[in-house]
Design an enzyme around this catalytic site. Structure first.
Site, PDB file in Angstrom:
ATOM      1  N   GLU A   7       0.842  -1.204   0.000  1.00 19.09           N
ATOM      2  CA  GLU A   7       0.000   0.000   0.000  1.00 19.09           C
ATOM      3  C   GLU A   7       0.876   1.253   0.000  1.00 19.09           C
ATOM      4  O   GLU A   7       0.620   2.226  -0.707  1.00 19.09           O
ATOM      5  CB  GLU A   7      -0.915  -0.007   1.226  1.00 19.09           C
ATOM      6  CG  GLU A   7      -1.811   1.227   1.286  1.00 19.09           C
ATOM      7  CD  GLU A   7      -2.859   1.189   2.378  1.00 19.09           C
ATOM      8  OE1 GLU A   7      -2.881   0.222   3.164  1.00 19.09           O
ATOM      9  OE2 GLU A   7      -3.657   2.138   2.446  1.00 19.09           O
ATOM     10  N   LEU A  63       4.811  29.279  -9.031  1.00 24.54           N
ATOM     11  CA  LEU A  63       5.216  29.788 -10.349  1.00 24.54           C
ATOM     12  C   LEU A  63       4.015  30.085 -11.259  1.00 24.54           C
ATOM     13  O   LEU A  63       4.161  30.722 -12.290  1.00 24.54           O
ATOM     14  CB  LEU A  63       6.183  28.796 -11.018  1.00 24.54           C
ATOM     15  CG  LEU A  63       7.524  28.631 -10.279  1.00 24.54           C
ATOM     16  CD1 LEU A  63       8.344  27.508 -10.890  1.00 24.54           C
ATOM     17  CD2 LEU A  63       8.331  29.943 -10.295  1.00 24.54           C
TER      18      LEU A  63
END
Ligand SMILES: Cc1cc2nc3c(=O)[nH]c(=O)nc-3n(C[C@H](O)[C@H](O)[C@H](O)COP(=O)(O)OP(=O)(O)OC[C@H]3O[C@@H](n4cnc5c(N)ncnc54)[C@H](O)[C@@H]3O)c2cc1C
Length: 399
Positions: free
Chosen positions: A249, A344
């Site tokens: 997992e 950004l």
């Protein structure tokens, strides 16, 4: 663009992997992307998408063909997880279903259980979930309070689970329970519980800060009769089974994270190459170039480590410590990369219509679920100080 700086990954270099990648990308583009808003509005995906994934052989990819799977190795499952990560697809909990529940059944299920559940899972006609966490315990799984009292031919189950991925849509859940509560045989066991069993109720999907199309919810059990043949693995060995399987997992969460980081960097390269400020592209500023250079470097380092982990998992040799390193390090890296990338994008990065905004909200949870990153460090430390931990345990047991 990003391809120019990344070393080609051997693990996905075969013709079969390339064909599979193309098929997955078409599936995502043509059958998922246009539905994201609708699914988020509904708080869940459609059943159709599960069946479509099943029809394309994208569910239970590494399960044997005789049980309806695609009979491929885990690297193909890893590829699917990464491709979903790249596009930030977090609605359908395909990986939990295919890469966690299905292996539990394959490894610990009786022949009857495998025949009954795996083929319908692989077709997408049955959706599944995993119920471990309870309102009062998540990290400390041994403290679960859901009980399963032995009543001869069945268990009588009472209790509650929370934060269950695929919970609302799931037809079957593997649930961790306390068997023989209050006796010297008390232990954790796993039961296969079908959602149609009397007394099995679901809460409405939670309102979350991200993963809005994922139907995460509570499960309630009020005197649910679970036939004895629905015990998965041996009675009392549930905790051991969960600990063994958690490595897988954790790797799947890490794989999703590197896919996500790649997707975020690719989008940001494209955006900053066209958006301008002070008469030049945002990508023309050294800050942008350095930030993305750092992100791409981190991505490549993690890809190399995870490729190794993927190969080890396929050989059943991935240790709990390495899986924990992969999970905590990749999800931390992913969160940092997405944060830098969002910056950004400026103000647009904060707008939901921009995939980077969704990624920012969706991926925060990866540092929490499948075991928090603090618990990952605890597991790694246990490996580092194995003898010391054993001595401390022995001292604690002494009267
Ligand atoms: C969207 C989502 C989906 C999920 N899906 C599933 C699912 O499908 N099935 C399922 O069973 N569960 C699921 N979970 C639950 C998830 O695995 C738990 O939330 C997680 O394990 C943490 O448990 P907790 O929330 O009880 O936090 P707690 O255990 O209460 O921890 C709170 C804080 O304490 C810290 N902490 C705890 N113990 C220690 C320690 N020993 N040392 C240092 N720090 C410690 C933790 O790191 C954390 O920061 C999901 C959760 C979310 C949010």
């Amino acid at each position: 663009m990003l391809q120019n700086v990344l070393i080609e990954r051997e693990i996905y270099a075969s013709e079969e992997h390339k064909m599979m990648q193309e098929m997955i990308q078409d599936f995502i583009k043509n059958e998922i992307m246009d539905h994201l808003d609708e699914w988020e509005k509904n708080g869940m995906v459609s059943r159709d998408i599960w069946e479509r994934a099943g029809a394309l052989g994208l569910l239970c990819i590494d399960m044997p063909v005789e049980y309806g799977g695609s009979g491929l190795d885990f690297s193909f499952s890893a590829l699917f997880i990464e491709e979903l990560g790249k596009k930030g697809i977090t609605g359908p909990g395909f990986s939990l279903h295919s890469d966690i529940i299905a292996p539990y059944l394959l490894k610990y299920g009786t022949e009857t259980q495998k025949q009954k559940y795996l083929p319908v899972m692989a077709s997408g006609k049955m959706i599944t979930s995993l119920g471990m966490t309870e309102p009062n315990c998540g990290s400390d799984l041994k403290a679960i309070k859901t009980t399963a009292v032995n009543k001869g031919d069945h268990y009588l189950v009472n209790g509650q689970k929370t934060f269950i991925t695929n919970g609302y849509m799931s037809d079957m859940s593997i649930v961790a329970v306390k068997t023989n509560p209050g006796t010297d045989k008390e232990g954790v066991s796993l039961l296969i519980m079908e959602s149609t069993f009397d007394g099995f109720e679901k809460g409405i999907p939670f309102k979350k800060i991200g993963m809005k199309a994922q139907d995460t919810c509570e499960l309630f059990f009020d005197n649910v009769k679970v036939p004895k043949e629905n015990l998965l693995g041996e009675e009392g060995l549930g905790f051991k089974i969960m600990m063994t399987e958690l490595a897988r997992e954790r790797l799947t969460v890490a794989l999703n994270a590197i896919g996500g980081a790649q997707g975020a960097i690719e989008q940001t390269i494209a955006y900053t190459s066209t958006r301008t400020a002070f008469k030049k592209p945002i990508a023309g500023f050294q800050n942008t170039q350095f930030k993305l250079a750092e992100c791409a470097t981190q991505l490549q380092i993690h890809q190399a480590f995870l490729d190794r982990c993927t190969l080890l998992l396929a050989k059943h040799k991935l240790s709990a410590e390495s899986a924990s390193m992969a999970k905590y390090s990749a999800t931390d890296m992913h969160n940092k990369v997405v944060d830098e990338c969002l910056q950004l994008f400026g103000g647009y990065g904060y707008m939901w219509d921009y995939p980077i905004a969704r990624m920012y909200a969706d991926n925060r949870v990866a540092r929490i679920y499948a075991g928090t990153n603090e618990i990952m460090k605890l597991l790694i430390a246990r490996g580092l100080f194995k003898e010391l931990f054993q001595e401390m345990k022995a001292i604690k047991k002494k009267p």
